[in-house]
Design a protein around this motif. Structure first.
Motif, PDB file in Angstrom:
ATOM      1  N   UNK A 154       7.973 -11.213   1.884  1.00 54.81           N
ATOM      2  CA  UNK A 154       7.901 -10.599   3.217  1.00 54.81           C
ATOM      3  C   UNK A 154       8.006  -9.085   3.173  1.00 54.81           C
ATOM      4  N   UNK A 155       8.403  -8.532   2.036  1.00 50.76           N
ATOM      5  CA  UNK A 155       8.545  -7.087   1.865  1.00 50.76           C
ATOM      6  C   UNK A 155       8.000  -6.705   0.501  1.00 50.76           C
ATOM      7  N   UNK A 156       7.612  -5.431   0.354  1.00 48.61           N
ATOM      8  CA  UNK A 156       7.109  -4.974  -0.941  1.00 48.61           C
ATOM      9  C   UNK A 156       7.509  -3.528  -1.202  1.00 48.61           C
ATOM     10  N   UNK A 157       8.689  -3.164  -0.717  1.00 51.13           N
ATOM     11  CA  UNK A 157       9.215  -1.835  -0.972  1.00 51.13           C
ATOM     12  C   UNK A 157       9.944  -1.777  -2.300  1.00 51.13           C
ATOM     13  N   UNK A 158      10.519  -0.626  -2.602  1.00 51.49           N
ATOM     14  CA  UNK A 158      11.172  -0.406  -3.895  1.00 51.49           C
ATOM     15  C   UNK A 158      12.448  -1.218  -4.073  1.00 51.49           C
ATOM     16  N   UNK A 210       0.838  -1.202   0.000  1.00 48.25           N
ATOM     17  CA  UNK A 210       0.000   0.000   0.000  1.00 48.25           C
ATOM     18  C   UNK A 210       0.871   1.249   0.000  1.00 48.25           C
ATOM     19  N   UNK A 211       1.949   1.223   0.796  1.00 48.20           N
ATOM     20  CA  UNK A 211       2.881   2.353   0.840  1.00 48.20           C
ATOM     21  C   UNK A 211       3.501   2.575  -0.533  1.00 48.20           C
ATOM     22  N   UNK A 212       3.997   1.493  -1.139  1.00 44.78           N
ATOM     23  CA  UNK A 212       4.648   1.597  -2.445  1.00 44.78           C
ATOM     24  C   UNK A 212       3.682   2.109  -3.499  1.00 44.78           C
ATOM     25  N   UNK A 213       2.455   1.599  -3.483  1.00 47.47           N
ATOM     26  CA  UNK A 213       1.449   2.044  -4.437  1.00 47.47           C
ATOM     27  C   UNK A 213       1.145   3.531  -4.276  1.00 47.47           C
ATOM     28  N   UNK A 214       1.078   3.991  -3.034  1.00 50.24           N
ATOM     29  CA  UNK A 214       0.790   5.396  -2.767  1.00 50.24           C
ATOM     30  C   UNK A 214       1.937   6.290  -3.229  1.00 50.24           C
ATOM     31  N   UNK A 215       3.172   5.850  -2.986  1.00 54.68           N
ATOM     32  CA  UNK A 215       4.323   6.614  -3.461  1.00 54.68           C
ATOM     33  C   UNK A 215       4.313   6.714  -4.986  1.00 54.68           C
ATOM     34  N   UNK A 216       3.957   5.614  -5.655  1.00 57.18           N
ATOM     35  CA  UNK A 216       3.916   5.606  -7.122  1.00 57.18           C
ATOM     36  C   UNK A 216       2.823   6.533  -7.643  1.00 57.18           C
ATOM     37  N   UNK A 265       8.850  -3.221  -6.855  1.00 56.75           N
ATOM     38  CA  UNK A 265       9.135  -2.493  -8.092  1.00 56.75           C
ATOM     39  C   UNK A 265       8.010  -2.699  -9.100  1.00 56.75           C
ATOM     40  N   UNK A 266       7.490  -3.910  -9.180  1.00 58.08           N
ATOM     41  CA  UNK A 266       6.413  -4.200 -10.114  1.00 58.08           C
ATOM     42  C   UNK A 266       5.134  -3.462  -9.727  1.00 58.08           C
ATOM     43  N   UNK A 267       4.835  -3.453  -8.435  1.00 61.64           N
ATOM     44  CA  UNK A 267       3.668  -2.721  -7.950  1.00 61.64           C
ATOM     45  C   UNK A 267       3.805  -1.239  -8.276  1.00 61.64           C
ATOM     46  N   UNK A 268       4.956  -0.665  -7.968  1.00 59.81           N
ATOM     47  CA  UNK A 268       5.177   0.750  -8.210  1.00 59.81           C
ATOM     48  C   UNK A 268       5.047   1.116  -9.680  1.00 59.81           C
ATOM     49  N   UNK A 269       5.665   0.321 -10.542  1.00 54.53           N
ATOM     50  CA  UNK A 269       5.600   0.592 -11.972  1.00 54.53           C
ATOM     51  C   UNK A 269       4.175   0.464 -12.498  1.00 54.53           C
ATOM     52  N   UNK A 270       3.462  -0.559 -12.046  1.00 54.45           N
ATOM     53  CA  UNK A 270       2.096  -0.783 -12.519  1.00 54.45           C
ATOM     54  C   UNK A 270       1.164   0.352 -12.097  1.00 54.45           C
TER      55      UNK A 270
END
Length: 236
Positions: free
Chosen positions: A206-210, A158-164, A216-221
């Motif tokens: 266990x992690x989903x940050x950049x 959720x954090x990564x998606x919001x940053x993206x 990275x895939x979440x952020x790019x998408x």
């Protein structure tokens, strides 16, 4: 990446078996033959849940939102949706201009669907009159992950998606009119992540940050779908 509903009313996932996205006059429904482990900031239910349907309800521009939970419950009843297994979002954006992308990753597959309305673009981190901050326009993002994730990784996603999303707003130069500064989103944005938790992937993220492949895939998408849906929101 594509906007399938500008010419049709159905999108079937190419990578996530059993996922079907349909456009109706008043909503978009994402349904699945299996249940997702979900985390969302949705109107209903919000937080962690298990769901096999996600509905993005299109409300009119004059929707007052006095009791959105009750309104959503009434709509669920009208649509025959089970509240215990449905996540409900609200938007005034063009559902026809939803942007969808899918990708294969490192022991996961991903689908991202974003709808965008930026009439109430806002920048987080500055003071504002919150009473007058609610107006039509919302960025709603749905992320479906066919893979395994810990709950903390889902929060990280959720954090990564919001940053993206915020990065996409910066790239597009979307302005908060009250301050004249670059917006980070809108005042009513929502995000949903649904994870299949299929054990046959034999890997738990266990992690989903950049710094991770899944992050990275979440952020790019998210970035790509926000950009596409925002750029085309005023087109026919």
């Amino acid at each position: 990446m594509a906007q399938p509903f500008r010419q049709g009313s159905r999108y079937v996932s190419k990578l996530f078996n059993g996922v079907d996205i349909r456009l109706f006059e008043d909503r978009m429904e994402i349904s699945s033959s299996v249940s997702w482990h979900a985390l969302s900031s949705a109107i209903l239910p919000g937080g962690f849940s298990f769901a096999n349907r996600i509905i993005n309800w299109k409300v009119p521009l004059d929707y007052n939102g006095v009791d959105p939970v009750l309104d959503m419950m009434n709509q669920f009843a009208l649509w025959g949706s089970e509240p215990a297994s449905t996540v409900g979002l609200i938007t005034a954006a063009k559902l026809t201009h939803a942007s969808i992308t899918e990708s294969e990753g490192d022991r996961f597959n991903l689908l991202c669907c974003t709808t965008v309305g930026t009439r109430n673009a806002a920048r987080a981190g500055i003071r504002r009159d919150t009473f007058s901050a609610y107006s039509p326009g919302t960025i709603n993002t749905v992320l479906l992950i066919d893979g395994q994730m810990t709950e903390s990784a889902m929060v990280n996603a959720i954090i990564t998606a919001t940053e993206a999303k915020a990065a996409a707003m910066q790239h597009l130069g979307i302005i908060e009119h009250a301050s004249g500064q670059i917006a980070t989103g809108t005042t009513t944005d929502a995000v949903v992540i649904g994870v299949s938790q299929r054990v046959d992937w034999n890997a738990v993220h266990a992690y989903a940050g950049a710094a991770t492949t899944i992050g990275c895939n979440i952020g790019e998408s998210v970035y790509r779908t926000v950009v596409e849906a925002t750029r085309t929101q005023h087109e026919e």
